[in-house]
Design a protein around this motif. Structure first.
Motif, mmCIF file in Angstrom:
data_model
loop_
_atom_site.group_PDB
_atom_site.id
_atom_site.type_symbol
_atom_site.label_atom_id
_atom_site.label_comp_id
_atom_site.label_asym_id
_atom_site.label_seq_id
_atom_site.Cartn_x
_atom_site.Cartn_y
_atom_site.Cartn_z
ATOM 1 N N TRP A 19 0.849 -1.186 0.000
ATOM 2 C CA TRP A 19 0.000 0.000 0.000
ATOM 3 C C TRP A 19 0.889 1.240 0.000
ATOM 4 O O TRP A 19 2.057 1.200 0.360
ATOM 5 N N TRP A 30 -7.276 1.484 -0.618
ATOM 6 C CA TRP A 30 -6.709 0.654 0.453
ATOM 7 C C TRP A 30 -7.635 -0.495 0.828
ATOM 8 O O TRP A 30 -7.196 -1.621 1.030
ATOM 9 N N GLU A 36 -7.646 -7.627 5.064
ATOM 10 C CA GLU A 36 -7.338 -7.074 6.382
ATOM 11 C C GLU A 36 -7.495 -5.558 6.418
ATOM 12 O O GLU A 36 -7.541 -4.965 7.494
ATOM 13 N N TYR A 37 -7.576 -4.925 5.247
ATOM 14 C CA TYR A 37 -7.696 -3.473 5.174
ATOM 15 C C TYR A 37 -9.146 -3.028 4.961
ATOM 16 O O TYR A 37 -9.406 -1.886 4.591
ATOM 17 N N CYS A 40 -10.543 0.376 5.998
ATOM 18 C CA CYS A 40 -10.094 1.581 5.291
ATOM 19 C C CYS A 40 -11.170 2.093 4.345
ATOM 20 O O CYS A 40 -11.238 3.294 4.063
ATOM 21 N N THR A 191 -3.373 4.684 8.549
ATOM 22 C CA THR A 191 -2.777 3.827 7.532
ATOM 23 C C THR A 191 -3.352 2.415 7.691
ATOM 24 O O THR A 191 -3.883 2.077 8.752
ATOM 25 N N PRO A 192 -3.271 1.597 6.645
ATOM 26 C CA PRO A 192 -3.769 0.221 6.772
ATOM 27 C C PRO A 192 -3.145 -0.490 7.964
ATOM 28 O O PRO A 192 -1.956 -0.298 8.226
ATOM 29 N N PRO A 193 -3.956 -1.252 8.712
ATOM 30 C CA PRO A 193 -5.311 -1.725 8.398
ATOM 31 C C PRO A 193 -6.427 -0.785 8.836
ATOM 32 O O PRO A 193 -7.581 -1.201 8.858
ATOM 33 N N CYS A 194 -6.125 0.469 9.215
ATOM 34 C CA CYS A 194 -7.144 1.462 9.578
ATOM 35 C C CYS A 194 -7.995 1.004 10.761
ATOM 36 O O CYS A 194 -9.206 1.292 10.834
#
Length: 244
Positions: A19, A30, A36-37, A40, A191-194
């Motif tokens: 990402w 994202w 897993e994201y 987002c 940022t991921p995973p938010c």
């Protein structure tokens, strides 16, 4: 670290990062890059936000207990991060959150009444039971900030590169403004995973860095800021107790 070790480290980085902030892998997509994201894209309590019309409230004071450290700094490809060893923490409302790392975004992620700042620093903390708390520090162009001089010249310019600076010590408290009033709300990682449920404490007083200090970071990374997200039904507060 010798050149061979650095090359190996950078190769490992390129194999794992998926990402970023381009059109192909940026904030707009994202949530589609990895299951897993998902938050987002689907989350409703996301960060950052536009800070506007916060409600003045008497809130628990934040106690800061940061210890001097030697510096371990790395370029993750998406930010420049200083890893913080154990021993430093904040305490708020009876809960201790241990400082894990701090990193930077340019321009800022949070806005205040729609206004972006030149940069933003995030100090990421975690409690013993796994809850996250982040101190956000807005940065504007102004005078040279001597507190950053201990490590600013060592900013790694290559994604995946890191530097351990053992002969320089830093107390993160010196990077913060003297006045520590905060905007507070519950949000997410930016940022991921938010992940949601993150307690945000954004300092109302920005710090200054010189044009050249800001330019040194932007020459390596610029545009690593997630756009502001809807506040939805969340409370946005500003503390009215002294916290200096």
């Amino acid at each position: 670290m010798n050149r061979r070790e650095k090359t190996k480290q950078i190769a490992q980085y390129t194999e794992t990062v998926c990402w970023g902030y381009t059109a192909e892998n940026g904030p707009d997509v994202w949530g589609e890059l990895n299951p897993e994201y998902e938050l987002c894209g689907a989350g409703t309590h996301q960060s950052p936000i536009d800070i506007v019309n916060p409600t003045p409230t008497k809130l628990p004071v934040i106690t800061f207990s940061y210890q001097p450290i030697s510096i371990n700094i790395r370029n993750t490809g998406n930010t420049i991060e200083v890893v913080h060893p154990e021993g430093s923490w904040i305490e708020v409302d009876g809960t201790k959150y241990h400082l894990l790392q701090f990193h930077f975004h340019a321009p800022s992620e949070h806005t205040v009444s729609g206004n972006l700042y030149d940069m933003e620093m995030h100090l990421v903390h975690k409690s013993e039971d796994g809850r996250l708390a982040v101190i956000g520090v807005l940065i504007e162009s102004g005078r040279t900030n001597p507190a950053f001089a201990a490590f600013w010249q060592y900013l790694p310019s290559v994604p995946g590169e890191s530097e351990e600076i053992k002969d320089v010590t830093l107390n993160v408290l010196d990077l913060l403004p003297s006045a520590k009033h905060t905007y507070r709300y519950t949000g997410s990682l930016t940022t991921p995973p938010c992940s949601e449920g993150v307690k945000w404490f954004v300092l109302t007083t920005p710090i200054e860095m010189s044009y050249s200090q800001i330019a040194a970071f932007k020459a390596i990374l610029y545009g690593n800021n997630r756009p502001v997200q809807p506040l939805n039904d969340r409370e946005l507060l500003i503390d009215t107790l002294s916290n200096s």
